[in-house]
Design a protein around this motif. Structure first.
Motif, PDB file in Angstrom:
ATOM      1  N   UNK A  18      14.120 -17.614 -22.834  1.00  0.00           N
ATOM      2  CA  UNK A  18      12.876 -18.210 -23.310  1.00  0.00           C
ATOM      3  C   UNK A  18      13.180 -19.061 -24.522  1.00  0.00           C
ATOM      4  N   UNK A  19      12.718 -20.278 -24.507  1.00  0.00           N
ATOM      5  CA  UNK A  19      12.941 -21.221 -25.597  1.00  0.00           C
ATOM      6  C   UNK A  19      11.803 -21.191 -26.606  1.00  0.00           C
ATOM      7  N   UNK A  20      10.727 -20.513 -26.257  1.00  0.00           N
ATOM      8  CA  UNK A  20       9.563 -20.345 -27.118  1.00  0.00           C
ATOM      9  C   UNK A  20       9.067 -18.910 -26.984  1.00  0.00           C
ATOM     10  N   UNK A  42      19.375 -25.889 -18.114  1.00  0.00           N
ATOM     11  CA  UNK A  42      19.217 -27.077 -17.264  1.00  0.00           C
ATOM     12  C   UNK A  42      18.704 -28.277 -18.050  1.00  0.00           C
ATOM     13  N   UNK A  43      19.013 -29.462 -17.532  1.00  0.00           N
ATOM     14  CA  UNK A  43      18.410 -30.674 -18.065  1.00  0.00           C
ATOM     15  C   UNK A  43      16.928 -30.638 -17.706  1.00  0.00           C
ATOM     16  N   UNK A  53      13.967 -20.617 -18.617  1.00  0.00           N
ATOM     17  CA  UNK A  53      14.651 -20.783 -17.335  1.00  0.00           C
ATOM     18  C   UNK A  53      15.326 -19.474 -16.946  1.00  0.00           C
ATOM     19  N   UNK A  54      15.602 -19.347 -15.666  1.00  0.00           N
ATOM     20  CA  UNK A  54      16.219 -18.141 -15.119  1.00  0.00           C
ATOM     21  C   UNK A  54      17.736 -18.259 -15.118  1.00  0.00           C
ATOM     22  N   UNK A  72      14.597 -20.844 -11.218  1.00  0.00           N
ATOM     23  CA  UNK A  72      13.275 -21.095 -11.786  1.00  0.00           C
ATOM     24  C   UNK A  72      13.392 -21.728 -13.160  1.00  0.00           C
ATOM     25  N   UNK A  73      12.498 -22.671 -13.376  1.00  0.00           N
ATOM     26  CA  UNK A  73      12.330 -23.299 -14.682  1.00  0.00           C
ATOM     27  C   UNK A  73      10.854 -23.142 -15.044  1.00  0.00           C
ATOM     28  N   UNK A  74      10.604 -22.816 -16.300  1.00  0.00           N
ATOM     29  CA  UNK A  74       9.245 -22.608 -16.794  1.00  0.00           C
ATOM     30  C   UNK A  74       8.942 -23.729 -17.782  1.00  0.00           C
ATOM     31  N   UNK A  75       7.742 -24.321 -17.677  1.00  0.00           N
ATOM     32  CA  UNK A  75       7.448 -25.523 -18.439  1.00  0.00           C
ATOM     33  C   UNK A  75       5.961 -25.687 -18.663  1.00  0.00           C
ATOM     34  N   UNK A  76       5.620 -26.613 -19.551  1.00  0.00           N
ATOM     35  CA  UNK A  76       4.230 -26.962 -19.842  1.00  0.00           C
ATOM     36  C   UNK A  76       4.127 -28.476 -19.993  1.00  0.00           C
TER      37      UNK A  76
END
Length: 133
Positions: A18-20, A42-43, A53-54, A72-76
């Motif tokens: 988690x980046x946040x 990932x880019x 991301x996973x 999986x990539x998680x984003x907003x």
């Protein structure tokens, strides 16, 4: 998209990065991306920002055709509720959104009243609809 992610596509996940702090987010968008590695960051090529991301375990095999891994990539996006609370998603959530509290490696995640922006409307309750959808 969350509804389109099959359990067998995420069975080799071992962790998330988690980046946040996602405990402060009502929802995150998730997608399965084709990535060149099992574990590296990932880019990111969408508008908005990647929030996580996973990571895949060593048993995850690359595609025979592309040599890539489905992760999986998680984003907003800029118009999501965390940055525009009165905007398009003041209530409701995008189709690919899930409550981050329901995510775990190998688990799809789901929508909740929190990710939907509040409790089900009285009309929905009268129709017998229950959340998550």
């Amino acid at each position: 998209m969350s509804a389109l992610i099959a359990e067998d596509e995420i069975v080799h996940e071992v962790d998330f990065v988690w980046l946040e702090d996602v405990s402060k987010l009502d929802y995150v968008r998730q997608s399965l991306d084709r990535l060149p590695t099992r574990r590296s960051r990932p880019a990111y090529h969408r508008d908005g920002r990647m929030v996580g991301y996973a990571l895949l375990g060593p048993e995850a095999k690359p595609s025979r055709f592309s040599g890539t891994f489905r992760r999986r990539v998680f984003w907003l996006l800029p118009h999501d509720r965390d940055t525009d609370p009165d905007g398009l998603y003041a209530t409701g959530a995008p189709a690919e959104a899930v409550d981050p509290r329901t995510l775990a490696p190998g688990t799809k995640g789901r929508k909740t009243p929190r990710s939907g922006g509040g409790p089900l409307s009285p009309a929905g309750q009268q129709l017998g609809i229950t959340l998550p959808l």
